[in-house]
Enzyme design. Structure first.
Site, short mmCIF file in Angstrom:
data_model
loop_
_atom_site.label_atom_id
_atom_site.label_comp_id
_atom_site.label_asym_id
_atom_site.label_seq_id
_atom_site.Cartn_x
_atom_site.Cartn_y
_atom_site.Cartn_z
N ASP A 29 0.87 -1.18 0.00
CA ASP A 29 0.00 0.00 0.00
C ASP A 29 0.90 1.23 0.00
O ASP A 29 1.98 1.20 0.59
CB ASP A 29 -0.91 0.00 1.23
CG ASP A 29 -2.11 0.90 1.04
OD1 ASP A 29 -3.23 0.36 0.86
OD2 ASP A 29 -1.95 2.14 1.05
N THR A 80 -11.48 3.18 -7.03
CA THR A 80 -11.81 3.74 -8.35
C THR A 80 -12.97 4.72 -8.16
O THR A 80 -14.13 4.37 -8.35
CB THR A 80 -12.21 2.62 -9.34
OG1 THR A 80 -13.04 1.67 -8.65
CG2 THR A 80 -11.02 1.92 -9.90
N THR A 116 -13.60 -2.13 -8.79
CA THR A 116 -14.77 -1.96 -9.66
C THR A 116 -14.46 -0.90 -10.72
O THR A 116 -13.99 0.19 -10.40
CB THR A 116 -15.97 -1.50 -8.82
OG1 THR A 116 -16.16 -2.45 -7.79
CG2 THR A 116 -17.22 -1.41 -9.68
N LYS A 201 -20.28 -6.59 -12.99
CA LYS A 201 -20.10 -6.03 -11.65
C LYS A 201 -20.93 -4.75 -11.46
O LYS A 201 -21.63 -4.57 -10.45
CB LYS A 201 -18.61 -5.73 -11.43
CG LYS A 201 -18.29 -4.85 -10.27
CD LYS A 201 -18.62 -5.52 -8.96
CE LYS A 201 -18.56 -4.54 -7.83
NZ LYS A 201 -18.47 -5.15 -6.53
N HIS A 239 -45.36 -12.58 -2.67
CA HIS A 239 -45.50 -13.06 -4.05
C HIS A 239 -44.17 -13.73 -4.43
O HIS A 239 -43.11 -13.17 -4.18
CB HIS A 239 -45.80 -11.87 -4.97
CG HIS A 239 -46.11 -12.29 -6.37
ND1 HIS A 239 -45.15 -12.83 -7.21
CD2 HIS A 239 -47.25 -12.25 -7.10
CE1 HIS A 239 -45.70 -13.11 -8.37
NE2 HIS A 239 -46.99 -12.76 -8.34
N ARG A 241 -42.48 -13.96 -7.01
CA ARG A 241 -41.54 -13.30 -7.93
C ARG A 241 -41.32 -11.82 -7.59
O ARG A 241 -40.88 -11.05 -8.42
CB ARG A 241 -42.05 -13.45 -9.38
CG ARG A 241 -41.81 -14.85 -9.94
CD ARG A 241 -42.45 -15.09 -11.28
NE ARG A 241 -43.91 -15.02 -11.24
CZ ARG A 241 -44.70 -15.99 -10.79
NH1 ARG A 241 -44.16 -17.11 -10.33
NH2 ARG A 241 -46.01 -15.85 -10.75
N CYS A 255 -19.95 1.80 -3.09
CA CYS A 255 -20.24 0.89 -4.22
C CYS A 255 -21.56 1.25 -4.87
O CYS A 255 -21.60 1.74 -5.99
CB CYS A 255 -20.32 -0.54 -3.69
SG CYS A 255 -18.95 -0.92 -2.60
N TYR A 314 -22.32 4.39 6.85
CA TYR A 314 -23.25 4.29 5.74
C TYR A 314 -24.25 3.17 5.92
O TYR A 314 -25.29 3.14 5.26
CB TYR A 314 -22.52 4.18 4.40
CG TYR A 314 -22.05 2.81 4.00
CD1 TYR A 314 -20.79 2.33 4.37
CD2 TYR A 314 -22.85 1.98 3.22
CE1 TYR A 314 -20.36 1.09 3.98
CE2 TYR A 314 -22.42 0.72 2.82
CZ TYR A 314 -21.18 0.28 3.21
OH TYR A 314 -20.75 -0.97 2.81
#
Ligand code: SAJ
Length: 406
Positions: A29, A80, A116, A201, A239, A241, A255, A314
């Site tokens: 790092d 990123t 990502t 992704k 339900h 679905r 993300c 978060y």
């Protein structure tokens, strides 16, 4: 030998997991303080099971450095970010890492990118450097994209059990990299091409963002006509679905609140539902503020100083504050010239905002009204202490007090 580059939320646990399962690993790092801390045997963020994994990986011989080292494989897990104006991925850390490792890499090294990225990032920003290097040095460096998929709060379990995607240029490289992941990953490992891996992704996180936005929009609609959104979602989800996620005070983290913007930035005019979802989720801190104002007015609470925001991270049970809805809400309050709300978070042990308190009991004593922004296990265990408070519960976890919801 594997050199893991970027020892943050993804790189560190992955490096430890690889070392524990038999790979020779060096973690790198560019943050010297972070490396020193790891070298002294301390983990750098809180995550269930991380300390134990750190001990096991240390016994297995993992080491940490401030520089890149010659290796057979590089696993790159650097941030990123996205450019706030163009909404496109900003590959500067990725490019920096690629340039740096190319200076020391061995012939035939494989560079695995876990960060990502949006579709075509590798072709546009990474491949040119690798191609040039291969032409000049005849090194045959290979590129792979194996996007990370683990969820903070359950990282160790998900590292071992989630399915993985490996994007590569040839089946042979895919099979080699698959073997490395198979040393710790019990999930299915799918080999595909690089662009498909990049897109998949971003699609996964965008799917979740849109689903949460739907829940948040329903919350606003139901508030408008006094319906119980939680009851409605609960019944609808019976339900076979239908699977609607939960409304909340906004979508944070590095993300889900970021990746959909890559598609908006790269495909303006085409990414419409994605853009709408982002806007809805980004509007939620302001909606919480509107609910706070309604409730304060009803109870004649004039002084914001009597209001407490519980939770700065978060989401629940992590110490990560990136893109946190609470911090967005505090920013919005400032824009409305409302200063003085108190804050508490058991995971945030240094003060990062004004009026942040470190003692939960004092925080509760000082507040007439408490807004539950994050459902940490801590508040679930201490719920009885809120019994005589006015509560705005944005996470639908509270059953006591004078209770209001989104
Ligand atoms: N949230 C809601 N309602 C919900 C679920 C979440 O409001 O029903 C909020 C959370 O409170 C939080 C935000 O959304 O603020 C994101 O949290 P999350 O738990 O959904 O996801 P992340 O950002 O911690 O991790 C995600 C995961 N992606 C998916 O589930 C598709 C993880 O697997 C990825 O590895 C990670 O993004 C990543 O790094 O891309």
């Amino acid at each position: 030998m594997i050199n893991v580059i970027g020892l943050g939320y993804i790189g560190l646990p992955t490096a430890l997991m690889l070392a524990k399962n038999g790979s020779k690993v060096i973690g790198t790092d560019n943050n010297a303080d972070l490396v020193r801390k790891l070298q002294k045997g301390f983990i750098t963020f809180e995550e269930a099971g991380l300390s134990k994994l750190f001990e096991e990986a240390s016994l297995a011989g993992i080491t940490f450095e401030n520089h890149y080292v010659p290796a057979d494989y590089y696993l790159v897990a650097v941030p990123t970010p996205y450019d706030k104006d163009s909404k496109k991925v900003n590959p500067k850390y990725l490019v920096e890492a690629i340039k740096g490792l190319l200076e020391v890499c061995k012939k035939g090294s494989v560079v695995i990118i876990e960060s990502t990225i949006s579709p075509k990032t590798i072709d546009v920003f990474v491949r040119p450097f690798i191609n040039e290097h291969n032409i000049n040095k005849h090194d045959n460096i290979e590129i792979v994209h194996a996007p990370e998929r683990i969820i903070p709060g359950n990282m160790i379990y998900e590292l071992e059990n989630n399915s993985r995607t490996i994007g590569c240029d040839s089946k042979e490289i895919g099979e080699r990299v698959k073997k490395i992941y198979a040393s710790f990953c019990k999930g299915e490992i799918i080999i595909t091409d690089i662009r498909t891996a990049e897109m998949t992704k971003v699609v996964e996180n965008t799917y979740r963002d849109i689903n949460i936005a739907f829940a948040n929009e329903l919350a606003k609609i139901c508030r408008h006509d006094n319906m119980d959104v939680y009851e409605i979602i609960k019944i609808a989800n019976k339900h076979p679905r239908v699977n609607i996620l939960s409304p909340g005070p906004g979508v944070g983290g590095h993300c889900i609140s970021v990746d959909p913007w890559f598609l908006v930035g790269d495909y303006p005019g085409l990414a419409n539902i994605i853009l709408a979802a982002r806007k809805i989720n980004d509007s939620m801190p302001e909606f919480v503020l509107y609910r706070m104002a309604q409730i304060m007015e009803k109870h004649r609470i004039k002084n914001v100083n009597k209001v407490g925001l519980y939770g700065l991270t978060y989401k629940e049970n992590v110490d990560d504050i990136r893109e946190s809805p609470t911090l967005q809400l505090i920013g919005n309050m400032k824009n409305h010239l409302a200063y003085g709300a108190r804050c508490f978070d058991p995971f945030v042990k240094i003060n990062i905002v004004e009026n942040q308190m470190q003692n939960f009991d004092e925080f509760v004593d000082e507040c007439e009204m408490i807004v539950i922004m994050v459902a940490h296990g801590h508040i679930l265990e201490n719920m009885d202490k809120l019994a005589d408070k006015i509560i705005l519960d944005t996470r639908n976890v509270c059953t006591c007090g004078n209770l209001y919801k989104l």
